[in-house]
Design a protein around this motif. Sequence first.
Motif, PDB file in Angstrom:
ATOM      1  N   GLY A 125      -5.669 -21.496 -11.930  1.00  0.00           N
ATOM      2  CA  GLY A 125      -4.321 -20.959 -11.904  1.00  0.00           C
ATOM      3  C   GLY A 125      -4.252 -19.538 -12.428  1.00  0.00           C
ATOM      4  N   TRP A 126      -3.061 -19.147 -12.838  1.00  0.00           N
ATOM      5  CA  TRP A 126      -2.798 -17.849 -13.427  1.00  0.00           C
ATOM      6  C   TRP A 126      -3.163 -16.719 -12.458  1.00  0.00           C
ATOM      7  N   TRP A 127      -2.943 -16.977 -11.167  1.00  0.00           N
ATOM      8  CA  TRP A 127      -3.022 -15.995 -10.082  1.00  0.00           C
ATOM      9  C   TRP A 127      -4.431 -15.485  -9.777  1.00  0.00           C
ATOM     10  N   THR A 128      -5.335 -15.601 -10.727  1.00  0.00           N
ATOM     11  CA  THR A 128      -6.685 -15.051 -10.524  1.00  0.00           C
ATOM     12  C   THR A 128      -7.768 -16.111 -10.708  1.00  0.00           C
ATOM     13  N   GLY A 129      -7.417 -17.385 -10.581  1.00  0.00           N
ATOM     14  CA  GLY A 129      -8.412 -18.442 -10.606  1.00  0.00           C
ATOM     15  C   GLY A 129      -8.967 -18.756 -11.976  1.00  0.00           C
ATOM     16  N   LYS A 130      -8.078 -18.962 -12.938  1.00  0.00           N
ATOM     17  CA  LYS A 130      -8.511 -19.229 -14.311  1.00  0.00           C
ATOM     18  C   LYS A 130      -8.195 -20.663 -14.731  1.00  0.00           C
ATOM     19  N   VAL A 131      -9.021 -21.184 -15.644  1.00  0.00           N
ATOM     20  CA  VAL A 131      -8.608 -22.301 -16.479  1.00  0.00           C
ATOM     21  C   VAL A 131      -7.727 -21.716 -17.566  1.00  0.00           C
ATOM     22  N   GLY A 132      -6.558 -22.319 -17.803  1.00  0.00           N
ATOM     23  CA  GLY A 132      -5.651 -21.719 -18.767  1.00  0.00           C
ATOM     24  C   GLY A 132      -4.841 -22.726 -19.539  1.00  0.00           C
TER      25      GLY A 132
ATOM     26  N   THR B  96      -9.691 -18.429 -19.007  1.00  0.00           N
ATOM     27  CA  THR B  96     -11.046 -17.983 -18.706  1.00  0.00           C
ATOM     28  C   THR B  96     -11.317 -18.159 -17.214  1.00  0.00           C
ATOM     29  N   PRO B  97     -12.036 -17.212 -16.598  1.00  0.00           N
ATOM     30  CA  PRO B  97     -12.386 -17.335 -15.178  1.00  0.00           C
ATOM     31  C   PRO B  97     -13.753 -17.981 -14.956  1.00  0.00           C
ATOM     32  N   LEU B  98     -14.362 -18.567 -15.986  1.00  0.00           N
ATOM     33  CA  LEU B  98     -15.771 -18.942 -15.927  1.00  0.00           C
ATOM     34  C   LEU B  98     -16.035 -20.326 -15.353  1.00  0.00           C
ATOM     35  N   PHE B  99     -14.993 -21.081 -14.986  1.00  0.00           N
ATOM     36  CA  PHE B  99     -15.198 -22.411 -14.411  1.00  0.00           C
ATOM     37  C   PHE B  99     -15.342 -22.300 -12.895  1.00  0.00           C
ATOM     38  N   GLY B 100     -16.380 -22.920 -12.357  1.00  0.00           N
ATOM     39  CA  GLY B 100     -16.637 -22.863 -10.924  1.00  0.00           C
ATOM     40  C   GLY B 100     -15.849 -23.912 -10.162  1.00  0.00           C
ATOM     41  N   PHE B 101     -14.584 -23.662  -9.958  1.00  0.00           N
ATOM     42  CA  PHE B 101     -13.680 -24.624  -9.323  1.00  0.00           C
ATOM     43  C   PHE B 101     -14.010 -24.789  -7.843  1.00  0.00           C
TER      44      PHE B 101
END
Length: 206
Positions: A110-117, A130-135
């Motif tokens: 989420g959070w528009w740029t593909g983050k876990v938040g 953080t953007p570090l999760f490979g969803f």
Amino acid sequence: MNVLNLMKKRILLDSSRILFDEKITPESFAQHWSVHHSEWKVDNGWLVGNNPGNWPGMAILNQEFPGNVLVEFDASTILPSTHDINVMWNGEWLEDTDQRGMAYVAGLQGWWTGKVGIEKSPEYTFMTGTPLFGFEPGKVYHIIAGSIDGHCFIFADSKLLLETMDPDPIDNRKYTHVGFEAYASAIRVGNIRVRQIRWEPVDMKY
């Protein structure tokens, strides 16, 4: 024993009392949930949400869950939707303004740029991500999210993805609702459990 490890805390999952663990049917969903700014239905045991807009589209349990709680569930995006699986706890919906009020929200991609938040509404001055999760869009994840007196966390498939400490914790005796959110996304949620957290302190040292 299933244990969730956090900084200076250990959650005893098997000993955390189950407050909600019911199979969702169209009848129970109509009776025990409320829907806001989105479309939700029950399909083959899954709670399916669709919200094309850039706002929280929510399905919220009418039952109240005070105290330190976690929400445990399976979820995926529904392709071609690729983002925003979100869960709320320690929350409220304000009927007078028809908006979410005080609440913790955590999510994947989420959070528009593909983050876990993790964030706190309605002012959103407490946000972390953080953007570090490979969803993987369409993949079913087993998600656990919740908080202990403002110590917020989210796990997926037994891995801790993010934890953060709110310096001004939500009053979890006053704000007590749990729900799910689609945000410009289509998602499905199943096997929902809400637990009262049982935890113990951990003396951490090298």
